[in-house]
Design an enzyme around this catalytic site. Structure first.
Site, PDB file in Angstrom:
ATOM      1  N   LEU A  41       0.824  -1.212   0.000  1.00 36.50           N
ATOM      2  CA  LEU A  41       0.000   0.000   0.000  1.00 36.50           C
ATOM      3  C   LEU A  41       0.859   1.264   0.000  1.00 36.50           C
ATOM      4  O   LEU A  41       1.911   1.320   0.631  1.00 36.50           O
ATOM      5  CB  LEU A  41      -0.914   0.003   1.234  1.00 36.50           C
ATOM      6  CG  LEU A  41      -1.831  -1.226   1.380  1.00 36.50           C
ATOM      7  CD1 LEU A  41      -2.757  -1.035   2.580  1.00 36.50           C
ATOM      8  CD2 LEU A  41      -2.641  -1.490   0.120  1.00 36.50           C
ATOM      9  N   HIS A  42       0.380   2.272  -0.720  1.00 38.96           N
ATOM     10  CA  HIS A  42       1.076   3.562  -0.798  1.00 38.96           C
ATOM     11  C   HIS A  42       0.048   4.675  -0.583  1.00 38.96           C
ATOM     12  O   HIS A  42      -1.140   4.400  -0.306  1.00 38.96           O
ATOM     13  CB  HIS A  42       1.796   3.700  -2.139  1.00 38.96           C
ATOM     14  CG  HIS A  42       0.935   3.378  -3.323  1.00 38.96           C
ATOM     15  ND1 HIS A  42      -0.145   4.153  -3.691  1.00 38.96           N
ATOM     16  CD2 HIS A  42       0.974   2.349  -4.206  1.00 38.96           C
ATOM     17  CE1 HIS A  42      -0.713   3.638  -4.754  1.00 38.96           C
ATOM     18  NE2 HIS A  42      -0.077   2.531  -5.092  1.00 38.96           N
TER      19      HIS A  42
ATOM     20  N   GLY B 225      -1.563   6.436  -2.547  1.00 34.40           N
ATOM     21  CA  GLY B 225      -2.756   6.331  -3.398  1.00 34.40           C
ATOM     22  C   GLY B 225      -3.817   5.465  -2.710  1.00 34.40           C
ATOM     23  O   GLY B 225      -4.995   5.829  -2.641  1.00 34.40           O
ATOM     24  N   HIS B 226      -3.393   4.321  -2.162  1.00 33.46           N
ATOM     25  CA  HIS B 226      -4.334   3.476  -1.419  1.00 33.46           C
ATOM     26  C   HIS B 226      -4.849   4.228  -0.187  1.00 33.46           C
ATOM     27  O   HIS B 226      -6.024   4.124   0.168  1.00 33.46           O
ATOM     28  CB  HIS B 226      -3.650   2.187  -0.945  1.00 33.46           C
ATOM     29  CG  HIS B 226      -3.218   1.282  -2.051  1.00 33.46           C
ATOM     30  ND1 HIS B 226      -1.892   1.083  -2.379  1.00 33.46           N
ATOM     31  CD2 HIS B 226      -3.934   0.512  -2.905  1.00 33.46           C
ATOM     32  CE1 HIS B 226      -1.815   0.225  -3.391  1.00 33.46           C
ATOM     33  NE2 HIS B 226      -3.034  -0.133  -3.722  1.00 33.46           N
TER      34      HIS B 226
ATOM     35  N   VAL C 100      -3.145   9.717  -7.244  1.00 29.03           N
ATOM     36  CA  VAL C 100      -2.203  10.440  -6.372  1.00 29.03           C
ATOM     37  C   VAL C 100      -0.819  10.339  -7.021  1.00 29.03           C
ATOM     38  O   VAL C 100      -0.434   9.284  -7.520  1.00 29.03           O
ATOM     39  CB  VAL C 100      -2.191   9.837  -4.947  1.00 29.03           C
ATOM     40  CG1 VAL C 100      -1.187  10.555  -4.060  1.00 29.03           C
ATOM     41  CG2 VAL C 100      -3.583   9.911  -4.338  1.00 29.03           C
TER      42      VAL C 100
END
Ligand code: PAF
Length: 272
Positions: free
Chosen positions: A30-31, A33-34, A173
């Protein structure tokens, strides 16, 4: 936050849930954006469920599946810190008790653009998303607009099958230099990360799709496609990575005069 690794356990948990349920399906690593999808779901629903499942059926290349990054501890920490209520982490084999004999197949758009370069990819995506939506039964499910074709196919699938769920497409993002966040970015080398930063500014250029593709090739990208469609300029390219090549996708909104002006979110009315 509850972490559920067995589908039987999850089904019991789901039965007890009340209020509106928001769902963020992911493949982990996950980054930010998530994080934006999770935050939106937490803000808009009584309960937020995330899933982490690296879906084998959407990888047409076994090396790509083997190289897919996995950061389970950091993923759970992010979910917990953002107020996610439940994280579903099914075992690989549990999602396919039928050995993938039953599939959701779309026969037009899924074979174009990314589908033309990754045969079977969208059948794997639609099938696993259908399974996850049936398990979680959310009122809303959140997806990143970076995967524009995926968002469109999923929304159209829910319409085609009269599924009672709203598909929410959220703004991409980006890093400061415009690179769209992706779990795959972790696989870039320093040089390919620098190269990757050239993609988004070029997509926004007023030049033709063909001229943009040629310039990307000249810079060292392998270009799958640069295509203006659905009011957007859509792109898929590859650059060398730590293990093989890294595939990057992106899209930007086209202005009314056909030039690229700014980013937008997926329009529910998007059509050819
Ligand atoms: O976009 C993704 O991460 C995946 O395609 C999804 C929607 C979680 C299905 O495996």
């Amino acid at each position: 936050m509850k972490v559920l690794r067995s589908l039987a356990q999850w089904r019991d948990t789901r039965k007890a849930l009340t209020g509106t349920v928001g769902f963020v399906p992911t493949m982990g690593a996950l980054h930010a954006g998530h994080a934006s999808l999770l935050q939106r779901s937490v803000a808009e629903n009584d309960v937020t469920v995330a899933s982490i499942y690296v879906n084998p059926t959407q990888f047409n290349d076994p090396d790509d599946l083997a190289a897919y990054p996995s950061l389970p501890a950091a993923d759970l920490e992010m979910c917990d810190s953002l107020g996610v209520d439940h994280v579903l982490i099914p075992a690989r084999e549990d999602m396919y008790p039928d050995d993938y004999r039953y599939r959701v197949e779309e026969t037009e758009l899924s074979r174009e653009l990314c589908g033309a370069h990754r045969p079977g990819h969208f059948t794997g995506v639609l099938t696993v998303v259908m399974k996850l939506l049936n398990l979680v039964r959310p009122g809303r499910a959140y997806f990143g607009a970076k995967d524009f074709q995926q968002c469109l196919l999923i929304r159209r699938m829910t319409e085609a099958f009269f599924m009672d769920v709203e598909i929410v497409a959220c703004e991409t993002v980006r890093e400061d230099d415009g690179l769209a966040l992706s779990s795959r970015n972790a696989l870039l080398t320093d040089d390919s990360r620098k190269l990757a930063s050239r993609l988004n500014p070029l997509l926004r250029s007023p030049d033709s799709d063909r001229a943009v593709a040629e310039e990307l090739e000249r810079l060292g990208f392998a270009v799958d496609y640069i295509v203006s469609r659905f009011g957007r300029r859509l792109a898929a390219v590859s650059v060398p990575g730590r293990r093989g090549t890294v595939r990057l996708i992106d899209n930007v909104e086209l202005g009314e005069n056909g030039s690229v002006n700014r980013l937008g979110s997926v329009r529910s009315s998007a059509s050819d």
